[in-house]
Write an enzyme that holds these catalytic residues in place. Structure first.
Site, PDB file in Angstrom:
ATOM      1  NE  ARG A 225       7.310  -5.735  -0.279  1.00  0.00           N
ATOM      2  CZ  ARG A 225       6.344  -6.285   0.477  1.00  0.00           C
ATOM      3  NH1 ARG A 225       6.445  -7.529   0.886  1.00  0.00           N
ATOM      4  NH2 ARG A 225       5.290  -5.572   0.839  1.00  0.00           N
ATOM      5  CG  LEU A 226      16.189  -5.335  -1.525  1.00  0.00           C
ATOM      6  CD1 LEU A 226      17.326  -5.351  -2.539  1.00  0.00           C
ATOM      7  CD2 LEU A 226      16.733  -4.984  -0.155  1.00  0.00           C
ATOM      8  CB  SER A 227      10.110  -2.047  -2.191  1.00  0.00           C
ATOM      9  OG  SER A 227       9.325  -2.968  -1.466  1.00  0.00           O
TER      10      SER A 227
ATOM     11  CG  ASP B 251       6.552  -0.027   3.973  1.00  0.00           C
ATOM     12  OD1 ASP B 251       5.564   0.661   3.647  1.00  0.00           O
ATOM     13  OD2 ASP B 251       6.646  -1.246   3.721  1.00  0.00           O
ATOM     14  N   GLY B 252       5.080   1.653   6.279  1.00  0.00           N
ATOM     15  CA  GLY B 252       4.119   1.317   7.323  1.00  0.00           C
ATOM     16  C   GLY B 252       3.185   2.447   7.728  1.00  0.00           C
TER      17      GLY B 252
ATOM     18  CG  HIS C 124       1.283   8.999   3.746  1.00  0.00           C
ATOM     19  ND1 HIS C 124       2.045   7.858   3.721  1.00  0.00           N
ATOM     20  CD2 HIS C 124       0.239   8.770   2.894  1.00  0.00           C
ATOM     21  CE1 HIS C 124       1.488   6.979   2.879  1.00  0.00           C
ATOM     22  NE2 HIS C 124       0.392   7.510   2.386  1.00  0.00           N
TER      23      HIS C 124
ATOM     24  CG  LEU D  58      22.943  14.087   6.797  1.00  0.00           C
ATOM     25  CD1 LEU D  58      23.598  12.735   7.074  1.00  0.00           C
ATOM     26  CD2 LEU D  58      21.602  14.149   7.534  1.00  0.00           C
TER      27      LEU D  58
ATOM     28  CB  THR E 182       9.385   4.118 -10.487  1.00  0.00           C
ATOM     29  OG1 THR E 182      10.083   2.997  -9.936  1.00  0.00           O
ATOM     30  CG2 THR E 182      10.386   5.224 -10.763  1.00  0.00           C
TER      31      THR E 182
ATOM     32  N   GLY F  22       0.481   3.565   6.180  1.00  0.00           N
ATOM     33  CA  GLY F  22      -0.925   3.198   5.981  1.00  0.00           C
ATOM     34  C   GLY F  22      -1.416   2.288   7.098  1.00  0.00           C
ATOM     35  NE  ARG F  23       1.936  -2.151   6.544  1.00  0.00           N
ATOM     36  CZ  ARG F  23       3.154  -2.603   6.360  1.00  0.00           C
ATOM     37  NH1 ARG F  23       3.552  -3.689   7.014  1.00  0.00           N
ATOM     38  NH2 ARG F  23       3.986  -1.994   5.543  1.00  0.00           N
ATOM     39  CD1 TRP F  24       1.827   4.350  13.684  1.00  0.00           C
ATOM     40  CD2 TRP F  24       0.358   5.863  12.908  1.00  0.00           C
ATOM     41  NE1 TRP F  24       1.668   5.318  14.641  1.00  0.00           N
ATOM     42  CE2 TRP F  24       0.776   6.258  14.191  1.00  0.00           C
ATOM     43  CE3 TRP F  24      -0.567   6.661  12.227  1.00  0.00           C
ATOM     44  CZ2 TRP F  24       0.305   7.407  14.821  1.00  0.00           C
ATOM     45  CZ3 TRP F  24      -1.041   7.811  12.840  1.00  0.00           C
ATOM     46  CH2 TRP F  24      -0.604   8.163  14.120  1.00  0.00           C
TER      47      TRP F  24
HETATM   48  C1  IPE Z   1       8.407   1.343  -0.730  1.00  0.00           C
HETATM   49  O1  IPE Z   1       7.300   1.057   0.054  1.00  0.00           O
HETATM   50  C2  IPE Z   1       8.353   2.745  -1.246  1.00  0.00           C
HETATM   51  C3  IPE Z   1       8.462   3.822  -0.268  1.00  0.00           C
HETATM   52  C4  IPE Z   1       8.638   3.676   1.010  1.00  0.00           C
HETATM   53  C5  IPE Z   1       8.346   5.154  -0.798  1.00  0.00           C
HETATM   54  P1  IPE Z   1       5.982   0.391  -0.568  1.00  0.00           P
HETATM   55  O2  IPE Z   1       5.024   0.267   0.551  1.00  0.00           O
HETATM   56  O3  IPE Z   1       5.545   1.137  -1.753  1.00  0.00           O
HETATM   57  O4  IPE Z   1       6.536  -1.023  -1.042  1.00  0.00           O
HETATM   58  P2  IPE Z   1       5.768  -2.403  -1.253  1.00  0.00           P
HETATM   59  O5  IPE Z   1       4.586  -2.108  -2.125  1.00  0.00           O
HETATM   60  O6  IPE Z   1       5.357  -2.896   0.092  1.00  0.00           O
HETATM   61  O7  IPE Z   1       6.780  -3.286  -1.877  1.00  0.00           O
HETATM   62  C1  IPE Z   2       5.161   4.230   3.250  1.00  0.00           C
HETATM   63  O1  IPE Z   2       3.988   3.829   3.865  1.00  0.00           O
HETATM   64  C2  IPE Z   2       4.986   5.515   2.471  1.00  0.00           C
HETATM   65  C3  IPE Z   2       4.962   5.328   1.012  1.00  0.00           C
HETATM   66  C4  IPE Z   2       5.183   4.225   0.385  1.00  0.00           C
HETATM   67  C5  IPE Z   2       4.697   6.510   0.208  1.00  0.00           C
HETATM   68  P1  IPE Z   2       2.867   3.010   3.099  1.00  0.00           P
HETATM   69  O2  IPE Z   2       1.908   3.989   2.512  1.00  0.00           O
HETATM   70  O3  IPE Z   2       3.471   2.056   2.145  1.00  0.00           O
HETATM   71  O4  IPE Z   2       2.186   2.237   4.296  1.00  0.00           O
HETATM   72  P2  IPE Z   2       1.711   0.721   4.327  1.00  0.00           P
HETATM   73  O5  IPE Z   2       2.852  -0.118   3.838  1.00  0.00           O
HETATM   74  O6  IPE Z   2       0.522   0.650   3.426  1.00  0.00           O
HETATM   75  O7  IPE Z   2       1.379   0.454   5.757  1.00  0.00           O
HETATM   76 MG    MG Z   3       4.110   0.171   2.270  1.00  0.00          MG
END
Ligand code: IPE
Ligand code: IPE
Ligand code: MG
Length: 255
Positions: A209-211, A35-36, A52, A146, A81, A38-40
């Site tokens: 969170r687990l999401s 995760d992260g 991405h 693996l 999902t 988009g913020r990066w």
């Molecule tokens: C969880 O991340 C899904 C993946 C990393 C593919 P999200 O960015 O979608 O989760 P939320 O929206 O912060 O819970």
């Molecule tokens: C994780 O990064 C990739 C996916 C969920 C597909 P995000 O796209 O959720 O990035 P943030 O959380 O918005 O920074």
């Molecule tokens: Mg995210």
């Protein structure tokens, strides 16, 4: 025909080597919420998709680091999902991106002895993505260095509900008696029953969170949350999480 000996992973560019750990303290199954991205990208004034793209390198570094340290199963969350709630442009971009990543990386994963498995729901997911996932599974099915579970259109609740549907079908057809449904039986209906429970669950980007990732499988997982954004993550962060894990006492309800 005997398979070729797997190629060793490349070392990290820094020359870093994995810490030496007692194999009993090395997690067998590591699950990662990458995760992260988009913020990066946002922090650099770039498009979200650029984040991405940069995440691909982080993932392949982490896979190689997992092999180096002796992790046997690695699961990664690539598309949930719930990610269909993003803009149609980002959804389309992510599906095409993941399709390309699986296609481009499958040979090198196969050479390193990585067995690829897809976990997720087929309905709604593009056929062309499923085709690439199946091709990677077929190519790598005899590997055992693996096992890499690629979670694409995956949701933990969806996985449980899909298992319940298949159990109900088996009951209806007289193949399974309701009194025989134990936790062990239930497990056999998950997407990839050969993969054991999660030992170590890692999430990058500081979200706690687990999401909806690996819900059933993580019932007794240890959690490590990293503040690093996924594109900045590499195998050294994986190893640090594993060292943290190795120092913990897992009790499973006993004393
Ligand atoms: C969880 O991340 C899904 C993946 C990393 C593919 P999200 O960015 O979608 O989760 P939320 O929206 O912060 O819970
Ligand atoms: C994780 O990064 C990739 C996916 C969920 C597909 P995000 O796209 O959720 O990035 P943030 O959380 O918005 O920074
Ligand atoms: Mg995210």
């Amino acid at each position: 025909m005997a398979r070729n000996t797997p190629r060793l992973p490349d070392s990290h560019p820094s020359g870093a080597k994995p810490p030496t750990l007692d194999p009993r303290h090395t997690p067998k199954h590591v699950a990662i919420v990458m995760d992260g991205n988009g913020r990066w990208a946002k922090a650099r004034g770039l498009q979200r998709t650029e984040g991405h793209t940069r995440g691909e390198g982080a993932l392949f570094d982490v896979i190689q680091g997992a092999i180096e340290i002796g992790v046997r199963y690695l699961s990664v969350f690539a598309f949930s999902t719930e990610n269909w709630r993003r803009s149609p442009e980002e959804v389309r971009w992510l599906l095409g991106f993941n399709r390309r990543v699986i296609h481009d990386r499958r040979d090198s994963l196969n050479e390193m002895g990585v067995k690829v498995l897809w976990a997720g729901r087929a309905p709604k997911l593009w056929q062309s993505v499923i085709k690439e996932l199946k091709a990677a599974e077929e190519l790598s099915k005899d590997n055992d260095t693996l096992t890499f579970q690629f979670c694409m259109n995956y949701g933990g609740r969806a996985e449980i509900v899909d298992a319940v549907q298949r159990i109900a079908q088996d009951v209806e057809q007289g193949k399974l008696h309701p009194s025989r449904i134990s936790e062990k039986t239930f497990r056999k209906y998950l997407y990839q029953p050969e993969i054991p429970d999660v030992d170590l669950f890692i999430r990058s980007s500081g979200e706690l969170r687990l999401s909806n990732f690996q819900l059933w499988e993580s019932a007794y997982a240890e959690f490590v949350f990293s503040n690093k954004l996924w594109p900045d993550f590499d195998r050294r962060d994986l190893w640090a999480a594993i060292e943290n894990y190795a120092a913990r006492e897992r009790r499973y309800g006993s004393v």
